[in-house]
Design an enzyme around this catalytic site. Sequence first.
Site, PDB file in Angstrom:
ATOM      1  N   ARG A 159       0.889   3.816   1.652  1.00 41.79           N
ATOM      2  CA  ARG A 159       1.293   4.373   2.953  1.00 41.79           C
ATOM      3  C   ARG A 159       2.577   3.715   3.477  1.00 41.79           C
ATOM      4  O   ARG A 159       3.197   4.227   4.410  1.00 41.79           O
ATOM      5  CB  ARG A 159       0.169   4.210   3.968  1.00 41.79           C
ATOM      6  CG  ARG A 159      -0.246   2.787   4.245  1.00 41.79           C
ATOM      7  CD  ARG A 159      -1.411   2.741   5.236  1.00 41.79           C
ATOM      8  NE  ARG A 159      -1.873   1.377   5.493  1.00 41.79           N
ATOM      9  CZ  ARG A 159      -2.759   0.731   4.758  1.00 41.79           C
ATOM     10  NH1 ARG A 159      -3.279   1.342   3.697  1.00 41.79           N
ATOM     11  NH2 ARG A 159      -3.140  -0.497   5.071  1.00 41.79           N
ATOM     12  N   TYR A 160       2.951   2.574   2.890  1.00 46.30           N
ATOM     13  CA  TYR A 160       4.143   1.870   3.349  1.00 46.30           C
ATOM     14  C   TYR A 160       5.367   2.125   2.469  1.00 46.30           C
ATOM     15  O   TYR A 160       6.490   1.943   2.918  1.00 46.30           O
ATOM     16  CB  TYR A 160       3.890   0.358   3.389  1.00 46.30           C
ATOM     17  CG  TYR A 160       2.784  -0.047   4.322  1.00 46.30           C
ATOM     18  CD1 TYR A 160       2.853   0.233   5.692  1.00 46.30           C
ATOM     19  CD2 TYR A 160       1.658  -0.711   3.842  1.00 46.30           C
ATOM     20  CE1 TYR A 160       1.828  -0.139   6.544  1.00 46.30           C
ATOM     21  CE2 TYR A 160       0.636  -1.091   4.685  1.00 46.30           C
ATOM     22  CZ  TYR A 160       0.721  -0.799   6.039  1.00 46.30           C
ATOM     23  OH  TYR A 160      -0.291  -1.163   6.886  1.00 46.30           O
ATOM     24  N   THR A 161       5.164   2.489   1.232  1.00 43.05           N
ATOM     25  CA  THR A 161       6.298   2.635   0.311  1.00 43.05           C
ATOM     26  C   THR A 161       6.730   4.092   0.188  1.00 43.05           C
ATOM     27  O   THR A 161       5.971   5.014   0.517  1.00 43.05           O
ATOM     28  CB  THR A 161       5.947   2.103  -1.090  1.00 43.05           C
ATOM     29  OG1 THR A 161       4.846   2.848  -1.620  1.00 43.05           O
ATOM     30  CG2 THR A 161       5.566   0.631  -1.028  1.00 43.05           C
ATOM     31  N   ALA A 206       0.842  -1.194   0.000  1.00 41.14           N
ATOM     32  CA  ALA A 206       0.000   0.000   0.000  1.00 41.14           C
ATOM     33  C   ALA A 206       0.879   1.247   0.000  1.00 41.14           C
ATOM     34  O   ALA A 206       1.996   1.245   0.522  1.00 41.14           O
ATOM     35  CB  ALA A 206      -0.921  -0.010   1.201  1.00 41.14           C
TER      36      ALA A 206
END
Length: 822
Positions: free
Chosen positions: A119-121, A117
């Site tokens: 928001r993580y990368t 997602a």
Amino acid sequence: MQDKNLVNVNLTKEMKASFIDYAMSVIVARALPDVRDGLKPVHRRILYGMNELGVTPDKPHKKSARITGDVMGKYHPHGDSSIYEAMVRMAQWWSYRYMLVDGHGNFGSMDGDSAAAQRYTEARMSKIALEMLRDINKNTVDFVDNYDANEREPLVLPARFPNLLVNGATGIAVGMATNIPPHNLGETIDAVKLVMDNPEVTTKDLMEVLPGPDFPTGALVMGKSGIHKAYETGKGSIVLRSRTEIETTKTGRERIVVTEFPYMVNKTKVHEHIVRLVQEKRIEGITAVRDESNREGVRFVIEVKRDASANVILNNLFKMTQMQTNFGFNMLAIQNGIPKILSLRQILDAYIEHQKEVVVRRTRFDKEKAEARAHILEGLLIALDHIDEVIRIIRASETDAEAQAELMSKFKLSERQSQAILDMRLRRLTGLERDKIQSEYDDLLALIADLADILAKPERVSQIIKDELDEVKRKFSDKRRTELMVGQVLSLEDEDLIEESDVLITLSNRGYIKRLDQDEFTAQKRGGRGVQGTGVKDDDFVRELVSTSTHDHLLFFTNKGRVYRLKGYEIPEYGRTAKGLPVVNLLKLDEDESIQTVINVESDRSDDAYLFFTTRHGIVKRTSVKEFANIRQNGLKALNLKDEDELINVLLAEGDMDIIIGTKFGYAVRFNQSAVRGMSRIATGVKGVNLREGDTVVGASLITDQDEVLIITEKGYGKRTVATEYPTKGRGGKGMQTAKITEKNGLLAGLMTVQGDEDLMIITDTGVMIRTNLANISQTGRATMGVKVMRLDQDAQIVTFTTVAVAEKEEVGTENETEGEA
């Protein structure tokens, strides 16, 4: 009461208009790339947004969610998922040949795994992406308002390298789609420069420097004809094949190892497909499939059974799985606001024109900026030359406006110059500062002159483009990953799926043909002929037998001088007791056309192999076997026959060999094949024997001094004569007497060379057939009549004969006796 805000419209017209608007929006503003920078709007907005955010290669990565949110809010109001997916693709090495985004975190895999997602990368621009935006702030491209008119965005990026070709593009619009493969950066830049240096360059010339696509996943492109067509027309297809090697294990078993897959192929799905094919028994011989890929690269292993052919299995995998795919070119891009299918040359021309505009606009911008600065410096120099008067005017003025007006009037200055004088600090009044200003002014004048020269000379603009392309090439070019297999087949033939094995091909006197496994049939060496088989009718016999391979080519020569070609596996396989298939079912023969000779053309045939043709009227021709490499399905003319002439036979002659030709009137001529120069396939030939009036050729054979010459007459007489009684002479003679022709023994039915230990099959014009051993025929001198070989019915004549290997006699079970009437 009717609402005044309601408008009555025709539904059909509204649907047409609305759909056209929607379609054009998708085509122009979403799905198709611009030919100039090779980007769709979403990719362009992502790169521009990252540039505006300052997420450059020299800065830390930024959360992907921040980037997609900023792009969506300012430029692309179509949902964050589509923006993130586009950004992820630009960060995948297996999707983009030269990644435009430097991703940090889980950005998916070539096995089809999704990226984490947003928001993580994290992400930032790659170094090469900077070249797409370089000088964008120098008025190099046009800007327009964004969707809400609160921001400005570029219509196209400056693009210091031809990104459309370098990274390719895929997209599906309304009623159209684009599919452009990626290419090697260095090769593409060389192609651009070639067009600039030589406007008359052809597609073939371009392919010398840009030979074909270069996919990020490597693999092999099979053949170049599809590439040429695509580059020429904008449409075409190429075959992509996995890079494989066959390894042999310590136990002697083979395994297939795949190290590169075709572009956009999911190897996990390939794995599943192979397992399914094995379970369904559509492919046999595979014992295990495993994926050993790691960070060091792809390694996909297929274990093969000990007795199976790895090559055959591999060819079946190419045919049945995505280990081999087709890539269809459809080079559709937006040019001047219109979607067009473009050739390679048109794409390069469009990019060059774009770069010329970028360089001209940048040069004009730099020139205007330099002129503005020089204008200010000119005013400062005037002020410094009259510093006392300037100070007096300023001190005497009550306001800035009054001082500015007085300076403009006194020294003929512009408003900007006078304002710069008023803004000048006192330290600029020193002599050193004046020298600096003078030096800067002189440099600017030189720069302005140089920039003006660039604008006045198109050749300088072109040179700048080439220099900048060379700089990009030096920084980012790398080795080609995709190998172009020049001269390779574009698709798998049936023979690639059939294991090569030794077989026998038999052709009967009545035209029945079949293929037998050599394990079922004791045969001569490859290329042998004339062993009798079984399964033929009582009035038929095997006239031609060829030992060959399922993958070798057979040439069929007819009495009309035409040649046909079949591969060994194309002839149906039958058992020994079957008569076979009529050859007319395999070859498109005319009604009065018959097969005279079958020649095996082995793949390892030497370069000095020639085919020696002999016709009924004594014409001979020698042609290289290579001339018969490509033969159409409906055959080709093997030699040009004149009048009512016909082909007697064709001999395969290698090295230094002699030829003997026999005629109906009992004459023979022997000469070395080198006496006949090599000729083309369509040539007529030269005179091999000088025939007497009414005479014709009845036979021709290769001959050595260890052979015997066998002749049979029409009335059943025959003899064997040692070859040394036939001295080698020149081509074209009338010949020496080889038989004493009388009314009793009749004219010659045929002549051939033999070893002396064969059996002889003789057939008459009434269909009677006899088999006898050559030992029963006396060996006599060249000019004798011979002995009675076959008793004939009244008015019957011998029409043909052939030899049969005596080793096959007991196995076949044919007695040395007359078979009787047909």
